[in-house]
Design a protein around this motif. Structure first.
Motif, PDB file in Angstrom:
ATOM      1  N   GLU A  95       0.831  -1.202   0.000  1.00 21.69           N
ATOM      2  CA  GLU A  95       0.000   0.000   0.000  1.00 21.69           C
ATOM      3  C   GLU A  95       0.865   1.252   0.000  1.00 21.69           C
ATOM      4  OE1 GLU A  95      -2.424  -0.353   3.464  1.00 21.69           O
ATOM      5  OE2 GLU A  95      -3.683  -1.902   2.578  1.00 21.69           O
ATOM      6  N   LYS A  96       0.504   2.193  -0.849  1.00 22.89           N
ATOM      7  CA  LYS A  96       1.169   3.498  -0.922  1.00 22.89           C
ATOM      8  C   LYS A  96       2.678   3.393  -1.104  1.00 22.89           C
ATOM      9  CE  LYS A  96      -2.096   6.043   1.941  1.00 22.89           C
ATOM     10  NZ  LYS A  96      -2.221   6.898   3.116  1.00 22.89           N
ATOM     11  N   THR A  97       3.143   2.366  -1.801  1.00 18.05           N
ATOM     12  CA  THR A  97       4.579   2.152  -1.974  1.00 18.05           C
ATOM     13  C   THR A  97       4.910   2.040  -3.451  1.00 18.05           C
ATOM     14  OG1 THR A  97       4.701   0.970   0.122  1.00 18.05           O
ATOM     15  CG2 THR A  97       6.513   0.642  -1.384  1.00 18.05           C
ATOM     16  N   SER A  98       6.073   2.549  -3.800  1.00 21.51           N
ATOM     17  CA  SER A  98       6.576   2.432  -5.155  1.00 21.51           C
ATOM     18  C   SER A  98       7.655   1.359  -5.165  1.00 21.51           C
ATOM     19  CB  SER A  98       7.162   3.782  -5.577  1.00 21.51           C
ATOM     20  OG  SER A  98       7.721   3.699  -6.845  1.00 21.51           O
ATOM     21  N   VAL A  99       7.500   0.363  -6.019  1.00 25.00           N
ATOM     22  CA  VAL A  99       8.466  -0.725  -6.135  1.00 25.00           C
ATOM     23  C   VAL A  99       9.189  -0.577  -7.467  1.00 25.00           C
ATOM     24  CG1 VAL A  99       8.790  -3.224  -6.244  1.00 25.00           C
ATOM     25  CG2 VAL A  99       7.055  -2.262  -4.726  1.00 25.00           C
ATOM     26  N   ARG A 100      10.513  -0.589  -7.416  1.00 30.36           N
ATOM     27  CA  ARG A 100      11.309  -0.446  -8.637  1.00 30.36           C
ATOM     28  C   ARG A 100      11.875  -1.800  -9.028  1.00 30.36           C
ATOM     29  NH1 ARG A 100      15.843   4.130  -9.840  1.00 30.36           N
ATOM     30  NH2 ARG A 100      16.566   3.243 -11.792  1.00 30.36           N
ATOM     31  N   LEU A 101      11.706  -2.147 -10.304  1.00 33.26           N
ATOM     32  CA  LEU A 101      12.184  -3.413 -10.837  1.00 33.26           C
ATOM     33  C   LEU A 101      12.951  -3.112 -12.116  1.00 33.26           C
ATOM     34  CD1 LEU A 101      12.048  -6.536 -10.579  1.00 33.26           C
ATOM     35  CD2 LEU A 101      10.000  -6.447 -11.995  1.00 33.26           C
ATOM     36  N   ASP A 118      23.937 -15.880 -16.997  1.00 29.83           N
ATOM     37  CA  ASP A 118      23.169 -15.490 -15.813  1.00 29.83           C
ATOM     38  C   ASP A 118      22.101 -14.453 -16.145  1.00 29.83           C
ATOM     39  OD1 ASP A 118      25.364 -12.987 -14.354  1.00 29.83           O
ATOM     40  OD2 ASP A 118      25.184 -13.677 -16.423  1.00 29.83           O
ATOM     41  N   TYR A 119      21.896 -14.118 -17.416  1.00 23.99           N
ATOM     42  CA  TYR A 119      20.897 -13.139 -17.814  1.00 23.99           C
ATOM     43  C   TYR A 119      19.630 -13.854 -18.249  1.00 23.99           C
ATOM     44  CZ  TYR A 119      24.607  -9.730 -17.693  1.00 23.99           C
ATOM     45  OH  TYR A 119      25.617  -8.931 -17.285  1.00 23.99           O
ATOM     46  N   PRO A 120      18.444 -13.282 -18.257  1.00 24.82           N
ATOM     47  CA  PRO A 120      18.236 -11.905 -17.862  1.00 24.82           C
ATOM     48  C   PRO A 120      18.276 -11.731 -16.349  1.00 24.82           C
ATOM     49  CG  PRO A 120      16.169 -12.893 -18.481  1.00 24.82           C
ATOM     50  CD  PRO A 120      17.249 -13.911 -18.754  1.00 24.82           C
ATOM     51  N   ILE A 121      18.856 -10.655 -15.924  1.00 24.20           N
ATOM     52  CA  ILE A 121      18.934 -10.341 -14.495  1.00 24.20           C
ATOM     53  C   ILE A 121      17.724  -9.498 -14.138  1.00 24.20           C
ATOM     54  CG2 ILE A 121      20.174  -9.024 -12.749  1.00 24.20           C
ATOM     55  CD1 ILE A 121      22.736  -9.801 -14.079  1.00 24.20           C
ATOM     56  N   LEU A 122      17.060  -9.857 -13.092  1.00 26.33           N
ATOM     57  CA  LEU A 122      15.961  -9.078 -12.589  1.00 26.33           C
ATOM     58  C   LEU A 122      16.354  -8.581 -11.205  1.00 26.33           C
ATOM     59  CD1 LEU A 122      13.102 -11.530 -13.573  1.00 26.33           C
ATOM     60  CD2 LEU A 122      13.671  -9.396 -14.698  1.00 26.33           C
ATOM     61  N   ARG A 123      16.499  -7.291 -11.096  1.00 24.16           N
ATOM     62  CA  ARG A 123      16.875  -6.721  -9.810  1.00 24.16           C
ATOM     63  C   ARG A 123      15.692  -5.945  -9.248  1.00 24.16           C
ATOM     64  NH1 ARG A 123      21.851  -3.372 -11.346  1.00 24.16           N
ATOM     65  NH2 ARG A 123      20.690  -3.323 -13.274  1.00 24.16           N
ATOM     66  N   LEU A 124      15.387  -6.199  -8.004  1.00 24.79           N
ATOM     67  CA  LEU A 124      14.249  -5.558  -7.354  1.00 24.79           C
ATOM     68  C   LEU A 124      14.762  -4.591  -6.310  1.00 24.79           C
ATOM     69  CD1 LEU A 124      11.164  -5.487  -6.927  1.00 24.79           C
ATOM     70  CD2 LEU A 124      11.464  -7.333  -5.300  1.00 24.79           C
ATOM     71  N   LEU A 125      14.401  -3.327  -6.485  1.00 26.03           N
ATOM     72  CA  LEU A 125      14.745  -2.293  -5.513  1.00 26.03           C
ATOM     73  C   LEU A 125      13.467  -1.663  -5.048  1.00 26.03           C
ATOM     74  CD1 LEU A 125      17.520  -0.598  -7.651  1.00 26.03           C
ATOM     75  CD2 LEU A 125      17.891  -2.163  -5.761  1.00 26.03           C
ATOM     76  N   GLU A 126      13.300  -1.514  -3.740  1.00 23.22           N
ATOM     77  CA  GLU A 126      12.092  -0.897  -3.224  1.00 23.22           C
ATOM     78  C   GLU A 126      12.382   0.531  -2.816  1.00 23.22           C
ATOM     79  OE1 GLU A 126       9.818  -2.989  -0.341  1.00 23.22           O
ATOM     80  OE2 GLU A 126      10.296  -4.920  -1.261  1.00 23.22           O
ATOM     81  N   ALA A 127      11.436   1.386  -3.096  1.00 20.08           N
ATOM     82  CA  ALA A 127      11.520   2.785  -2.700  1.00 20.08           C
ATOM     83  C   ALA A 127      10.132   3.238  -2.273  1.00 20.08           C
ATOM     84  CB  ALA A 127      12.012   3.645  -3.858  1.00 20.08           C
ATOM     85  N   SER A 128      10.092   4.215  -1.427  1.00 21.40           N
ATOM     86  CA  SER A 128       8.760   4.708  -1.013  1.00 21.40           C
ATOM     87  C   SER A 128       8.450   6.025  -1.660  1.00 21.40           C
ATOM     88  CB  SER A 128       8.698   4.848   0.496  1.00 21.40           C
ATOM     89  OG  SER A 128       9.764   5.637   0.966  1.00 21.40           O
TER      90      SER A 128
END
Length: 128
Positions: A95-101, A118-128
């Motif tokens: 809720e009310k969060t921005s998730v960066r992928l 090792d590709y494709p690499i999926l990196r998940l970064l969370e930001a608010s």
């Protein structure tokens, strides 16, 4: 009857305000070999247990943004002609969060036995 018609918009607005809060999924897609942004990548977000999907396409900078996702786990799929399809299950939307992928996308002509296995690499970064 007129009384109910006048009250309907207020009732709908009040109900919308008490619903589930939603999140945003956004990020960049780049070529795994050249590291350049990829435009025209189709990004699909599937909400498990429903028929609900959201679809967007990356812009000239490789950027995508999917708003109004329910606060749950979604599966995100990336597709573009000439590239290997990539899927990321269980991306948590809060809720009310921005998730960066951010995604580095592997071209189809690069074999899995190459230096880029090792590709494709999926990196998940969370930001608010």
């Amino acid at each position: 009857m007129l009384f109910f018609l006048l009250l309907a918009p207020f009732a709908l607005h009040a109900k919308a305000g008490t619903g589930k809060l939603e999140g945003v999924l956004h990020g960049y897609v780049t070529d795994a070999v050249t590291k350049k942004p990829l435009c025209g990548v189709t990004v699909l977000a599937f909400v498990p247990g429903t028929n609900s999907t959201k679809e967007v396409t990356t812009d000239s900078e490789g950027y995508f943004r999917i708003a109004q996702l329910p606060a749950t786990q979604v599966t995100v799929q990336f597709d573009k002609k000439g590239y290997q399809s990539a899927k990321r299950p269980n991306v948590s939307i809060r809720e009310k969060t921005s998730v960066r992928l951010n995604v580095e996308f592997l071209p189809e002509d690069v074999s899995s036995s190459s230096d880029h296995s090792d590709y494709p690499i999926l990196r998940l970064l969370e930001a608010s």
